[in-house]
Design an enzyme around this catalytic site. Structure first.
Site, mmCIF file in Angstrom:
data_model
loop_
_atom_site.group_PDB
_atom_site.id
_atom_site.type_symbol
_atom_site.label_atom_id
_atom_site.label_comp_id
_atom_site.label_asym_id
_atom_site.label_seq_id
_atom_site.Cartn_x
_atom_site.Cartn_y
_atom_site.Cartn_z
ATOM 1 N N ASP A 29 -12.050 6.130 -7.815
ATOM 2 C CA ASP A 29 -12.813 5.764 -6.599
ATOM 3 C C ASP A 29 -13.939 6.754 -6.320
ATOM 4 O O ASP A 29 -15.129 6.376 -5.765
ATOM 5 C CB ASP A 29 -11.829 5.919 -5.337
ATOM 6 C CG ASP A 29 -10.821 4.914 -5.268
ATOM 7 O OD1 ASP A 29 -10.921 3.852 -6.423
ATOM 8 O OD2 ASP A 29 -9.666 5.151 -4.980
HETATM 9 N N1 NAP Z 1 -8.461 14.171 -2.101
HETATM 10 C C1 NAP Z 1 -7.752 13.663 -0.986
HETATM 11 O O1 NAP Z 1 -7.690 14.231 -0.031
HETATM 12 C C2 NAP Z 1 -7.214 12.205 -0.738
HETATM 13 C C3 NAP Z 1 -5.812 12.237 -0.426
HETATM 14 C C4 NAP Z 1 -5.283 10.585 -0.446
HETATM 15 C C5 NAP Z 1 -6.132 9.652 -0.789
HETATM 16 N N2 NAP Z 1 -7.325 9.995 -1.483
HETATM 17 C C6 NAP Z 1 -8.193 8.971 -2.087
HETATM 18 O O2 NAP Z 1 -7.647 9.181 -3.570
HETATM 19 C C7 NAP Z 1 -9.040 8.717 -4.485
HETATM 20 C C8 NAP Z 1 -9.375 9.782 -5.131
HETATM 21 O O3 NAP Z 1 -10.302 9.156 -6.111
HETATM 22 P P1 NAP Z 1 -10.117 9.612 -7.689
HETATM 23 O O4 NAP Z 1 -11.225 9.293 -8.256
HETATM 24 O O5 NAP Z 1 -9.361 11.117 -7.780
HETATM 25 O O6 NAP Z 1 -8.550 8.745 -7.994
HETATM 26 P P2 NAP Z 1 -8.462 7.380 -8.291
HETATM 27 O O7 NAP Z 1 -9.506 6.514 -7.486
HETATM 28 O O8 NAP Z 1 -7.056 7.103 -7.424
HETATM 29 O O9 NAP Z 1 -8.397 6.934 -9.503
HETATM 30 C C9 NAP Z 1 -7.510 7.569 -10.220
HETATM 31 C C10 NAP Z 1 -7.583 6.988 -11.869
HETATM 32 O O10 NAP Z 1 -6.799 7.774 -12.488
HETATM 33 C C11 NAP Z 1 -6.138 7.025 -13.633
HETATM 34 N N3 NAP Z 1 -4.716 7.472 -13.981
HETATM 35 C C12 NAP Z 1 -3.672 7.611 -13.414
HETATM 36 N N4 NAP Z 1 -2.983 8.419 -14.249
HETATM 37 C C13 NAP Z 1 -3.689 8.684 -15.307
HETATM 38 C C14 NAP Z 1 -3.229 9.413 -16.600
HETATM 39 N N5 NAP Z 1 -1.955 9.830 -16.739
HETATM 40 N N6 NAP Z 1 -4.028 9.382 -17.340
HETATM 41 C C15 NAP Z 1 -5.288 8.816 -17.427
HETATM 42 N N7 NAP Z 1 -5.649 8.059 -16.223
HETATM 43 C C16 NAP Z 1 -5.017 8.041 -15.462
HETATM 44 C C17 NAP Z 1 -5.918 5.375 -12.820
HETATM 45 O O11 NAP Z 1 -6.218 4.507 -13.751
HETATM 46 P P3 NAP Z 1 -4.955 4.073 -14.612
HETATM 47 O O12 NAP Z 1 -3.990 3.636 -13.897
HETATM 48 O O13 NAP Z 1 -5.716 2.923 -15.324
HETATM 49 O O14 NAP Z 1 -4.669 5.005 -15.764
HETATM 50 C C18 NAP Z 1 -6.800 5.588 -11.866
HETATM 51 O O15 NAP Z 1 -7.836 4.617 -12.030
HETATM 52 C C19 NAP Z 1 -9.883 8.274 -3.436
HETATM 53 O O16 NAP Z 1 -9.873 6.899 -3.012
HETATM 54 C C20 NAP Z 1 -9.701 8.991 -2.102
HETATM 55 O O17 NAP Z 1 -9.987 8.751 -0.807
HETATM 56 C C21 NAP Z 1 -7.846 11.268 -1.687
#
Ligand code: NAP
Ligand code: NAP
Lengths: 93, 463, 93, 463
Positions: free
Chosen positions: B390
């Protein structure tokens, strides 16, 4: 305490609360949230006070539940915050 | 112990909390700040055992129960806090916050039962406030816990006529509140508590998963205010100060978090009412992607002059922070300019990536904040996105309808090459597809982040 | 007001005072000093109160002197601060 | 008007003061902040006319006297504030502070006379505090005024056995204070006031002129505390909050000013006790200096690539800020890199140079703070020092005995050429000689700064 005193204390504490965190960097958002969270666990004090003057079993039961929850909040909060911050340690020396 | 001394110790604890928040706002003093806060809380807790409230005498009544309950609380709280994995930290904070709100509501209820008809109108009003907000905080936090723990869907739960149901619940909560104030009595108060719990659930359900931390922070501020209100009823300056501090600083923090995620606070809380459910897997059609081998990745890295590593939630899940550091060190040894691009909301809690990388002893200077690193992608040869999705999704800037629209992103699309390390084509937390995966300059390396990185490291060594 | 309330208000106000000015740049030292100076001119309120309940000529005379001095402090302070700050205006638009 | 409303308005005024101080701390909001403060003060003043204190009735007794006194105060304060020259601003601030302290002391005395034997011990203690500190602030401020206005010597006044006299005075002040608390009575209180006035004089006399602004700031903080103490005696939350705010922020500000001047606060206040009087004109011997003509200066400037202008008190005296801007604009038009090097204590008040140059519409970006400009002197062809002296004096770094030792300076001695515009070989405020005037790479252009600059501008035009 007089209402006026309480209002004054409240207003001033609001300013203190605003000011002290106004410069926090995004790195510390989570630990700060978690630390503030632990601080409101001090409701434990209130829970102990009401447990002290509970006169019915219902009151005592609820008060004991409140103590359990407040203790979890307070102690768990400080411990988990410390754990998070410990990880930053390496770089801060 | 005299009342004056008791109050002064309370004030000292209040000062400790101020210093704690102040300390927590700066990296160098954060840990000490937390310890000062813990010290203040300990002091405040100890001192109640030595002061007899009016109409009471020392030692406290029900002392056994009190101490027993504290032991139970310790036995639950400490191991939970000690053992939780870094990836599950946000859930735990949410739960801790919720139990705090619950405790405040219980305290208010007990004090109400105790005072009975002697309660002044002001006391009843504060009690009603505490019960409502404490219960909302409790049930709301439980729902956020379930969402984050993925025990339920992370997406906004929208049900038919949802906003009317929510509005109706809110109206009844307020109505019952007025009823309690005017009629007094245990039954109305318990109805109030039940309705408030329901409202908390309904209030948080429609919030999109990505906005959950904002909601936790808001509920945290709310709980603070309930503690302040309890302070009024229990005549404790300490509770008033501590609660107000948390309420005020929590509000600021919530706003700052929302800003970091590029969301308006209002939109976060009420925007979901109108949002339409998103289609999880996008159009579902099969489009070609370019996937590569660890060797391909190693070669690309070997000939780069500047590489930006973009870590995300997947890095945390895979516990790949040490391996990524190894890779970075190797590249640096080869004279490559390496930086980590840290998105404020990468992972599942703000600052999550900083925590993880700090754990792996990545030097602070290599961590670049979003605003710092974004202008440099134009001169970056390879952006290597590890378990993030994301936070690099250009849809946040281009498609107004999507749940993350408006969130600032790490503009890896400006880099000459993009490498994605993920396990599948599944989307990230927000559940929306990432066009970048289909970009011609993108190479995908499928697999667990840690396993893939280990292979890349060996391949790079072999070169 | 109860002593405890006053002590609390004092302590909180100290924190507010510390925090709000803690980031001031040296450019603004003088206007800030001058503005703070004007603020304590609010002792004028106290001077008016004591003038109201003065019962002897000595008391009234001293109270009137206090009003004159406090007014100078307050009004002069704000005016002079505004004049200083007006000069920064040109660059701040 | 009810007591509650009266108190709430007072609290609102207190909040206005908080917002005022907050605003005054940031360049963009400073002016608005000051206006908010003025608004709060007006509100607070108006509202006392509508509230009858216990034992009193509306309209206020002695209303004519009260209004008359306010008119007199306005008639003195407003013109003074309007007409004062920028160079005399610090004196005026000192005076305004002094009269505030005097007012607080008078209020305390009147209230004491009024309460008579009814006063509680706490009230008497606060009264004694207010009288002592208010009187010290008053007489101390008058002395700083005389020093700054150069109605008396700006150098530390050291008299034989000075420190014993001061200590003895302090002890008697405290002794009489105890006497007042234990015995009560008008006479002891007036003796206390007289002794405190004397102590204020003795306390400020040994302070070196350069440290005077620090002392003003400290006295300002003191006056704030007296206002807070009066608030206790008069039962006014507003006075408590306002006074405490000023006391606290004034303390921080004093420390910051002392830091900016490189002085320890302690040293400033007590160091002078041991200082030996300095010899005003140095050794007095006639040493050769290199003086130049406006044409020489113009030529030097014309061929420079980088010029740093260092303005000082003399620029303010000569009102040369517009001319200096003209010169700078001409140089910039010629492609020369021009910056102003601003020392935090150049002139006679902190930020003095910023005010003056802002008045002349010098763009903010051209103003460089000391820390910024110091590293660049190595690449500077010409440093042109206009009516400054102490702030470039290397003695501050090299001769431990001298009054400005330890103050950070603008290191113009690292520039390739130095030009001094001053009227004579007389030293600056601190009264110590500046070796730099005799430096081989220094050229002196004698005369009033404005006249000299005008000549340089014409000469530069002619080139
Ligand atoms: N930081 C905060 O405060 C917070 C709190 C709550 C929510 N959020 C939200 O969380 C999101 C954060 O973005 P992000 O880019 O860090 O995470 P993300 O958008 O959730 O993407 C994580 C990616 O990691 C991959 N993944 C998961 N496990 C894996 C593994 N073991 N090895 C390799 N890849 C793996 C997943 O794809 P696969 O499944 O294909 O592997 C997924 O596409 C945002 O939408 C944000 O708003 C953030
Ligand atoms: N900023 C503050 O807060 C503050 C407050 C109080 C004291 N101080 C002290 O004041 C000093 C400030 O240093 P500074 O370098 O700005 O000033 P300075 O050391 O007092 O030097 C000013 C110089 O300007 C010259 N001058 C006076 N009138 C002039 C005119 N009309 N035309 C040309 N030159 C003229 C004087 O020499 P001639 O007489 O030879 O012309 C004098 O050498 C420091 O010691 C500082 O500690 C500062």
């Amino acid at each position: 305490m007089e209402p006026m005193a309480i209002v004054s204390i409240f207003v001033l504490a609001v300013f203190v609360g605003f000011e002290v965190v106004s410069k926090v960097s995004s790195t510390l958002h989570t630990p700060l949230m978690s630390g503030a969270n632990a601080i409101h666990g001090v409701i434990l004090v209130g829970a102990i006070i009401v447990a002290d003057h509970s006169s019915t079993n219902l009151e005592l039961g609820l008060a004991v539940a409140a103590i359990v929850l407040a203790t979890i909040n307070m102690v768990g909060g400080f411990v988990v915050t410390d754990r998070m911050l410990e990880m930053f340690k390496g770089n801060k020396k | 112990m005299s009342r004056t001394l008791y109050d002064l110790v309370g004030l000292a604890a209040g000062v400790a909390f101020i210093l704690a928040l102040k300390g927590l706002s700066h990296p160098k003093t954060a840990r000490r700040g937390n310890l000062i806060g813990a010290f203040g809380a300990t002091l405040a807790t100890l001192v109640v055992f030595f002061y007899a409230n009016p109409g009471s005498s020392l030692p406290l009544n029900n002392l056994g129960w009190i101490l027993g309950a504290m032991v139970v609380g310790l036995a639950i709280g400490v191991p939970a806090a000690r053992k939780v994995q870094m990836t599950q930290m946000p859930q735990l904070v949410a739960l801790f916050n919720g139990v705090g709100g619950g405790a405040a509501a219980l305290v208010a209820i007990v004090e109400y039962l105790h005072l009975g008809p002697k309660a002044t109108t002001a006391e009843v009003i504060f009690t009603v406030f505490t019960v409502i907000v404490g219960c909302v905080s409790f049930s709301g936090s439980v729902i956020t816990f379930l969402k984050l723990q993925e025990l339920m869907t992370t997406r906004p739960v929208i049900f038919p006529a949802g906003r009317f149901i929510i509005a109706a619940t809110l109206v009844s909560v307020l109505g019952v509140g007025v009823w309690v104030v005017s009629a007094l009595g245990t039954t109305p108060l318990l109805v109030l508590a039940a309705l408030s719990l329901l409202f908390g659930v309904l209030f948080v359900l429609p919030v999109g998963g990505a906005d959950v931390p904002i909601v936790i922070s808001l509920l945290n501020a709310f709980t603070g205010l309930t503690v302040a209100a309890s302070g009024y009823v229990l005549d404790s300056v300490l509770l008033i100060i501590a609660g107000t501090l948390v309420g005020a600083s929590g509000t600021i923090l919530t706003r700052k978090m929302a800003e970091a995620m590029g969301r308006s606070l209002f939109g976060t809380l009420f925007g979901a009412f109108t949002a339409k459910p998103q289609d999880a897997a996008g159009s579902g059609e099969e489009r070609p992607v370019r996937s590569g081998s660890p060797d391909d990745v190693a070669i690309l890295l070997n000939y780069a002059r500047r590489v930006v590593i973009v870590p995300g939630f997947g890095l945390a899940v895979a516990q790949a922070q040490h391996t990524v550091r190894e890779l970075a060190d190797m590249m640096i040894a080869k004279g490559i300019d390496v930086a980590y691009g840290i998105h404020p909301v990468a992972g599942r809690m703000p600052g999550h990536m900083n925590v993880l990388l700090a754990e792996a002893n990545v030097p602070y200077e290599q961590l670049a904040e979003m605003d710092e690193v974004n202008p440099t992608f134009g001169q970056t040869d390879v952006a290597i996105v590890i378990g993030a999705n994301d936070v690099v999704n250009p849809a946040a800037q281009t498609s107004p309808g999507c749940p993350i629209y408006g969130m600032p992103i790490l503009e890896v699309n400006n880099a000459a090459n993009i490498i994605f390390l993920k396990r599948s084509m599944r989307p990230g937390f927000a559940g929306i597809e990432n066009e970048l995966l289909y970009d011609p300059k993108t190479m995908l390396l499928f697999g667990d982040a840690k396993a893939s990185l280990t292979k890349v490291v060996s391949a790079l060594k072999a070169l």
